[in-house]
Design a protein around this motif. Structure first.
Motif, PDB file in Angstrom:
ATOM      1  N   ILE A 299      -8.280  -5.173   0.864  1.00  0.00           N
ATOM      2  CA  ILE A 299      -8.030  -4.415   1.843  1.00  0.00           C
ATOM      3  C   ILE A 299      -7.464  -5.010   3.109  1.00  0.00           C
ATOM      4  O   ILE A 299      -6.268  -4.588   3.567  1.00  0.00           O
ATOM      5  CB  ILE A 299      -9.333  -3.667   2.471  1.00  0.00           C
ATOM      6  CG1 ILE A 299      -9.836  -2.917   1.219  1.00  0.00           C
ATOM      7  CG2 ILE A 299      -8.908  -2.736   3.620  1.00  0.00           C
ATOM      8  CD1 ILE A 299      -9.110  -1.845   0.831  1.00  0.00           C
ATOM      9  N   TYR A 300      -7.771  -6.197   3.607  1.00  0.00           N
ATOM     10  CA  TYR A 300      -7.005  -6.957   4.615  1.00  0.00           C
ATOM     11  C   TYR A 300      -5.670  -7.399   4.131  1.00  0.00           C
ATOM     12  O   TYR A 300      -4.804  -7.486   4.924  1.00  0.00           O
ATOM     13  CB  TYR A 300      -7.853  -8.100   4.868  1.00  0.00           C
ATOM     14  CG  TYR A 300      -9.208  -7.795   5.824  1.00  0.00           C
ATOM     15  CD1 TYR A 300      -9.329  -6.643   6.489  1.00  0.00           C
ATOM     16  CD2 TYR A 300     -10.185  -8.427   5.432  1.00  0.00           C
ATOM     17  CE1 TYR A 300     -10.612  -6.322   7.232  1.00  0.00           C
ATOM     18  CE2 TYR A 300     -11.677  -8.144   6.205  1.00  0.00           C
ATOM     19  CZ  TYR A 300     -11.522  -7.171   6.792  1.00  0.00           C
ATOM     20  OH  TYR A 300     -13.024  -6.709   7.662  1.00  0.00           O
ATOM     21  N   GLY A 301      -5.341  -7.521   2.858  1.00  0.00           N
ATOM     22  CA  GLY A 301      -4.235  -8.038   2.453  1.00  0.00           C
ATOM     23  C   GLY A 301      -3.250  -6.836   2.475  1.00  0.00           C
ATOM     24  O   GLY A 301      -2.250  -7.040   3.052  1.00  0.00           O
ATOM     25  N   LEU A 302      -3.790  -5.627   2.207  1.00  0.00           N
ATOM     26  CA  LEU A 302      -3.041  -4.355   2.283  1.00  0.00           C
ATOM     27  C   LEU A 302      -2.692  -4.055   3.856  1.00  0.00           C
ATOM     28  O   LEU A 302      -1.682  -3.751   4.262  1.00  0.00           O
ATOM     29  CB  LEU A 302      -3.870  -3.119   1.629  1.00  0.00           C
ATOM     30  CG  LEU A 302      -3.683  -3.192   0.222  1.00  0.00           C
ATOM     31  CD1 LEU A 302      -4.522  -1.690  -0.310  1.00  0.00           C
ATOM     32  CD2 LEU A 302      -2.382  -2.600  -0.203  1.00  0.00           C
ATOM     33  N   PHE A 303      -3.667  -4.315   4.806  1.00  0.00           N
ATOM     34  CA  PHE A 303      -3.323  -3.945   6.078  1.00  0.00           C
ATOM     35  C   PHE A 303      -3.940  -5.042   6.753  1.00  0.00           C
ATOM     36  O   PHE A 303      -5.046  -5.366   7.399  1.00  0.00           O
ATOM     37  CB  PHE A 303      -4.664  -2.826   6.304  1.00  0.00           C
ATOM     38  CG  PHE A 303      -4.598  -1.584   5.684  1.00  0.00           C
ATOM     39  CD1 PHE A 303      -3.421  -0.570   5.979  1.00  0.00           C
ATOM     40  CD2 PHE A 303      -5.444  -1.269   4.657  1.00  0.00           C
ATOM     41  CE1 PHE A 303      -3.416   0.464   5.133  1.00  0.00           C
ATOM     42  CE2 PHE A 303      -5.453  -0.171   3.713  1.00  0.00           C
ATOM     43  CZ  PHE A 303      -4.468   0.873   4.196  1.00  0.00           C
ATOM     44  N   PRO A 304      -2.873  -5.992   7.067  1.00  0.00           N
ATOM     45  CA  PRO A 304      -3.305  -7.331   7.635  1.00  0.00           C
ATOM     46  C   PRO A 304      -3.816  -6.850   9.259  1.00  0.00           C
ATOM     47  O   PRO A 304      -4.755  -7.700   9.759  1.00  0.00           O
ATOM     48  CB  PRO A 304      -1.802  -7.826   8.099  1.00  0.00           C
ATOM     49  CG  PRO A 304      -1.073  -7.284   6.755  1.00  0.00           C
ATOM     50  CD  PRO A 304      -1.480  -5.898   6.486  1.00  0.00           C
ATOM     51  N   ARG A 305      -3.554  -5.781   9.682  1.00  0.00           N
ATOM     52  CA  ARG A 305      -3.844  -5.290  11.125  1.00  0.00           C
ATOM     53  C   ARG A 305      -5.182  -5.269  11.119  1.00  0.00           C
ATOM     54  O   ARG A 305      -6.043  -5.481  12.184  1.00  0.00           O
ATOM     55  CB  ARG A 305      -3.336  -3.889  11.561  1.00  0.00           C
ATOM     56  CG  ARG A 305      -2.114  -4.209  11.857  1.00  0.00           C
ATOM     57  CD  ARG A 305      -1.347  -4.536  13.251  1.00  0.00           C
ATOM     58  NE  ARG A 305      -1.688  -3.548  14.092  1.00  0.00           N
ATOM     59  CZ  ARG A 305      -0.717  -2.750  14.486  1.00  0.00           C
ATOM     60  NH1 ARG A 305       0.357  -2.652  13.719  1.00  0.00           N
ATOM     61  NH2 ARG A 305      -0.846  -1.778  15.382  1.00  0.00           N
TER      62      ARG A 305
ATOM     63  N   GLY B 198      -7.336  -6.745   9.064  1.00  0.00           N
ATOM     64  CA  GLY B 198      -7.970  -8.100   9.044  1.00  0.00           C
ATOM     65  C   GLY B 198      -8.133  -8.891  10.558  1.00  0.00           C
ATOM     66  O   GLY B 198      -8.967  -9.482  10.743  1.00  0.00           O
ATOM     67  N   GLU B 199      -6.935  -8.495  11.283  1.00  0.00           N
ATOM     68  CA  GLU B 199      -7.153  -9.244  12.616  1.00  0.00           C
ATOM     69  C   GLU B 199      -8.229  -8.604  13.784  1.00  0.00           C
ATOM     70  O   GLU B 199      -8.575  -9.033  14.475  1.00  0.00           O
ATOM     71  CB  GLU B 199      -5.627  -8.951  13.549  1.00  0.00           C
ATOM     72  CG  GLU B 199      -4.484  -9.747  12.926  1.00  0.00           C
ATOM     73  CD  GLU B 199      -3.269  -8.997  13.066  1.00  0.00           C
ATOM     74  OE1 GLU B 199      -3.112  -8.445  14.159  1.00  0.00           O
ATOM     75  OE2 GLU B 199      -2.271  -9.246  12.362  1.00  0.00           O
TER      76      GLU B 199
ATOM     77  N   GLU C  96      -4.137   2.716  13.208  1.00  0.00           N
ATOM     78  CA  GLU C  96      -5.308   1.641  12.591  1.00  0.00           C
ATOM     79  C   GLU C  96      -6.348   2.281  12.283  1.00  0.00           C
ATOM     80  O   GLU C  96      -6.977   1.924  11.268  1.00  0.00           O
ATOM     81  CB  GLU C  96      -5.481   0.471  13.901  1.00  0.00           C
ATOM     82  CG  GLU C  96      -4.387  -0.200  14.291  1.00  0.00           C
ATOM     83  CD  GLU C  96      -4.538  -0.907  15.486  1.00  0.00           C
ATOM     84  OE1 GLU C  96      -3.832  -1.739  15.778  1.00  0.00           O
ATOM     85  OE2 GLU C  96      -5.629  -0.557  16.045  1.00  0.00           O
ATOM     86  N   GLN C  97      -6.774   3.100  13.042  1.00  0.00           N
ATOM     87  CA  GLN C  97      -7.909   4.061  12.496  1.00  0.00           C
ATOM     88  C   GLN C  97      -7.647   4.834  11.171  1.00  0.00           C
ATOM     89  O   GLN C  97      -8.592   4.880  10.422  1.00  0.00           O
ATOM     90  CB  GLN C  97      -8.342   5.311  13.562  1.00  0.00           C
ATOM     91  CG  GLN C  97      -8.808   4.813  14.679  1.00  0.00           C
ATOM     92  CD  GLN C  97      -9.514   5.819  15.594  1.00  0.00           C
ATOM     93  OE1 GLN C  97      -9.825   7.019  15.012  1.00  0.00           O
ATOM     94  NE2 GLN C  97      -9.944   5.577  16.749  1.00  0.00           N
ATOM     95  N   GLN C  98      -6.461   5.489  10.709  1.00  0.00           N
ATOM     96  CA  GLN C  98      -6.095   5.865   9.611  1.00  0.00           C
ATOM     97  C   GLN C  98      -6.223   4.723   8.304  1.00  0.00           C
ATOM     98  O   GLN C  98      -6.767   5.193   7.280  1.00  0.00           O
ATOM     99  CB  GLN C  98      -4.810   6.680   9.737  1.00  0.00           C
ATOM    100  CG  GLN C  98      -4.664   7.594   8.180  1.00  0.00           C
ATOM    101  CD  GLN C  98      -5.427   8.715   8.297  1.00  0.00           C
ATOM    102  OE1 GLN C  98      -5.802   9.492   8.976  1.00  0.00           O
ATOM    103  NE2 GLN C  98      -6.137   8.686   7.170  1.00  0.00           N
ATOM    104  N   MET C  99      -5.699   3.642   8.995  1.00  0.00           N
ATOM    105  CA  MET C  99      -5.571   2.385   7.857  1.00  0.00           C
ATOM    106  C   MET C  99      -7.065   2.141   7.420  1.00  0.00           C
ATOM    107  O   MET C  99      -7.494   2.017   6.279  1.00  0.00           O
ATOM    108  CB  MET C  99      -5.036   1.317   8.515  1.00  0.00           C
ATOM    109  CG  MET C  99      -3.652   1.449   8.721  1.00  0.00           C
ATOM    110  SD  MET C  99      -3.024  -0.198   9.571  1.00  0.00           S
ATOM    111  CE  MET C  99      -1.518   0.476  10.206  1.00  0.00           C
ATOM    112  N   CYS C 100      -7.857   2.214   8.462  1.00  0.00           N
ATOM    113  CA  CYS C 100      -9.268   1.922   8.274  1.00  0.00           C
ATOM    114  C   CYS C 100      -9.994   2.908   7.501  1.00  0.00           C
ATOM    115  O   CYS C 100     -10.856   2.619   6.496  1.00  0.00           O
ATOM    116  CB  CYS C 100     -10.092   1.561   9.799  1.00  0.00           C
ATOM    117  SG  CYS C 100     -11.913   0.952   9.561  1.00  0.00           S
TER     118      CYS C 100
END
Lengths: 288, 233
Positions: free
Chosen positions: B116-122, B124-125, B138-142
């Motif tokens: 998931i952190y690979g898909l959404f590096p943000r 991961g940070e 970012e919330q939607q990504m989460c």
């Protein structure tokens, strides 16, 4: 000087008993939006149970404490699963009515079983005290404070780091999302009420060890837990600890300065003040 | 994979969905479009068991879903990313993602987290950041990552684009294509009709609680009446 030291210590120690009671109340309120009006009667019932076990079987309250915790946990779990869960998704008034009814039944049941007379749990150490720098530290109340701190830490660790604890927190934050994660809400509620009941019982035994009580003492205990919960912040891990200490301290100091009849004025004055100035409680975060 | 027939559902005394039938085949991206109040969210909530249907049937891989509790439905491999994200605001990003894997007992949860952190590096940070303090995108990504953590076979996406910048919307919808490549079937409810139909295989138009039109996505995009109603062309 020693007098004031003693008053402050008394207040802090009384905060321990108040805090354990609020730990249970705050958990149920924070997770389920449930204000348990039978809370105080649960506590008094636990005190009677400890008293009965001591008088008839000679079991020390500190030995029966784990047993009483488990018993109340189980009873609370089933009560929530079978009865309270049926009305919990209805409006708040329904749960208030239900727990008010439970309180009524419990209080009268206790009058039948134990009479309306004042009792106290007389152990060998009930009046024992340690002396430190001229200040008297009643052993039972010291232990209550210690228990409050330990229970707060354990509860926090459980909620923060265990799988079940995470499920409880998730349910408290976003009920529908929690369901979408596969969490069984009725089971989480039953567990929460069970845990709250168990903690309430522990607080009740400490109350019984450090005060005289009668079946009618439940009401004031509920109110106390209510005030401490609001003071500390609903559903916060450390709120009951902070709220208990603040209220205990203010009541002790206030009753000396203004006289014991003013304790209720101080309690509710403080409640109003917090609701006006900081409705989220001392440790609560602003509502989303 | 998912077959809904003659479904009727609603809230209280008010029926929202009337006699609705639709089908989603394995490996498809199916878009569900319709104006506000047409019953899109009601339909998704009914599929997930959050709302009990009044009548009709919902089957998933031949198995009846109506009457099952939500946790059972999630356990069967269906997941929904709710409208408005509905994150656990007081938890960290990582805790939110782990909640998505709540029912899983396998040893690959950690590996999926990294995926998931690979898909959404943000994400991961910001893994230690409280979810409530993230930006809308970012919330939607989460929220999407949280759903993916359950390894769904069928994913229901409710209004991912709501309130987000067009760039973010495109990025998220392109990700839906990637999610499908990895074997997840998608039922997409989307207000950004054009962006949704550009990526979907088929589309259904929901009107007044009924399916009024069903066609391959390309045909719907070219449909004159639909263009007037939804695309503002």
């Amino acid at each position: 000087m020693h007098l004031w030291g003693q008053i402050i210590v008394n207040g802090i120690l009384q905060g321990g008993v108040l805090g354990i009671s609020a730990l249970a109340f705050s958990l149920q309120w924070g997770v389920m939006d449930l204000i348990n009006l039978a809370h105080g009667s649960f506590q008094i019932l636990a005190a009677y149970l400890a008293l009965t076990l001591l008088n008839s079987l000679g079991i020390d309250p500190f030995l029966s404490l784990p047993l009483i915790f488990l018993l109340f946990f189980a009873a609370g779990y089933l009560l929530q699963l079978w009865i309270i869960n049926r009305v919990i998704s209805a409006n708040l008034f329904m749960t208030l009515l239900l727990t008010f009814g439970m309180d009524f039944v419990l209080a009268n049941l206790m009058i039948l079983l134990f009479s309306a007379d004042y009792k106290s749990i007389n152990t060998g150490y009930a009046n024992a005290s340690l002396h430190l720098a001229g200040i008297e530290l009643p052993v039972v109340r010291l232990l209550a404070l210690l228990f409050l701190i330990v229970l707060s830490v354990l509860l926090w660790l459980f909620l923060e780091y265990s799988r079940t604890g995470r499920a409880i927190r998730a349910t408290a934050m976003e009920r529908e999302s929690a369901r979408l994660m596969g969490i069984k809400i009725p089971a989480v509620y039953a567990l929460t009420f069970g845990l709250g009941s168990g903690l309430a019982a522990v607080g009740g035994v400490f109350f019984g060890l450090s005060n005289t009580f009668s079946p009618a003492a439940g009401g004031p205990l509920t109110v106390g837990a209510f005030v401490v919960t609001i003071l500390g912040g609903v559903g916060t891990s450390w709120g009951p600890l902070a709220g208990g200490l603040i209220l205990g301290l203010l009541e002790a100091v206030g009753s000396v300065v203004f006289g014991p009849t003013y304790v209720n004025v101080i309690t509710f004055g403080l409640l109003l003040l917090v609701l006006i100035i900081r409705p989220t409680g001392v440790l609560g975060r602003a509502a989303r | 994979m998912l077959k809904i027939s003659h479904l009727k559902a609603g809230y209280g005394d008010t029926a929202i969905i009337w006699d609705l039938s639709l089908e989603v085949n394995a490996g498809e991206i199916v878009a569900l479009i319709g104006v506000n109040g047409a019953g899109k969210t009601t339909l998704l909530r009914t599929i997930m068991g959050l709302l009990a249907p009044w009548s009709g049937s919902i089957t998933y891989r031949g198995r009846e879903l109506t009457g099952l509790a939500t946790d059972r439905i999630v356990g069967l491999g269906i997941n929904m990313t709710p409208q408005g994200r509905r994150l656990f605001a007081g938890m960290s990003v990582e805790e939110n993602l782990l909640m998505g894997a709540f029912l899983r007992r396998d040893g690959e949860i950690k590996a999926d987290l990294e995926r998931i952190y690979g898909l959404f590096p943000r994400l991961g940070e910001r893994r230690r950041q409280t979810a409530g303090t993230l930006s809308g995108g970012e919330q939607q990504m989460c929220a999407l990552g949280r759903s993916l953590m359950s390894r769904p076979a069928l994913l229901l996406l409710d209004e991912m684009s709501l309130g987000l910048a067009p760039v973010v919307v495109e990025m998220l919808l392109d990700l839906v294509l990637q999610i499908r490549e990895q074997g997840t079937t998608v039922l997409l409810v989307e207000q950004d009709v054009e962006e949704a139909l550009l990526r979907a295989d088929r589309g259904y138009v929901l009107e007044g609680g009924r399916i009024s039109l069903s066609a391959p996505a390309g045909e719907l995009l070219a449909d004159r009446k639909l263009q007037e109603a939804y695309l503002g062309l």
